[in-house]
Write an enzyme that holds these catalytic residues in place. Sequence first.
Site, short mmCIF file in Angstrom:
data_model
loop_
_atom_site.label_atom_id
_atom_site.label_comp_id
_atom_site.label_asym_id
_atom_site.label_seq_id
_atom_site.Cartn_x
_atom_site.Cartn_y
_atom_site.Cartn_z
N HIS A 23 -66.14 -32.91 129.86
CA HIS A 23 -65.65 -32.20 130.99
C HIS A 23 -64.87 -31.22 130.75
CE1 HIS A 23 -63.85 -32.56 135.17
NE2 HIS A 23 -62.88 -32.08 134.56
N GLU A 24 -63.93 -31.44 129.85
CA GLU A 24 -63.04 -30.30 129.64
C GLU A 24 -63.94 -29.29 128.75
OE1 GLU A 24 -60.27 -29.72 130.95
OE2 GLU A 24 -60.17 -31.90 131.58
N HIS A 27 -65.06 -26.85 131.14
CA HIS A 27 -64.37 -25.78 131.70
C HIS A 27 -64.23 -24.50 130.62
CE1 HIS A 27 -62.93 -27.94 135.32
NE2 HIS A 27 -62.50 -28.88 134.48
#
Length: 218
Positions: A23-24, A27
């Site tokens: 997820h990170e 980003h």
Amino acid sequence: MDANLIVDGLIMYLGLVVLLTFHEFGHAWTAMRCGDDTAKLRGRVSLNPIVHIDPIGTVVMPLLMIFLSASGSGLGRFLIGWAKPVPVNPHNLRRPKLDDILVSLAGPWMNVMLAAVLVGMARLGVAVELHAAAEFCWDMALISLFLCFFNLLPIPPLDGSQVMRVLIGMSFETYYRIAQYGFILIILVLQIPLVRWLIAVASLATRDLLARLFGLAG
């Protein structure tokens, strides 16, 4: 306290850490592609879980929920977790408003893609009769989707709040003042049954849609 529930919970926790890492990474990678190298310079464009760990969101809260669940506490029914937010400097983005939204949504989108991969792996597991592996992938797909919809809540510092900040033109100063109390707000909001229900329904419905696409019964 049920030892089997603890073991199962810890296995799922390791899966959660992997999902949070991707997820990170989503980003950070998207920010880099959009012109901001802040995350890259801090080593966040990485699939190393250590660089993304948030002491509260990645360690304390998920493990607390696991042990509460194993002890029979109703507080453990709702697994919660998040990682350390990726630093982004919107002034470096080539198209500040649009790219800011794209970077914010990259994490949830990564969770949807991971869920699709996991459902596909579950389908393969069923085909070769590795039912335990298939069930694990099936469960992890749901957790990945839960992370997607959980992060879309408009509460700082969750991704949904970053999108809201851009759309309503909120100043960074105001946003970060609110974000100081973000984790308290998150816990309070998640005590609202309707919020938990909406996240669960969205997650289950999306997994069932993916299951139909892969020819796997929900």
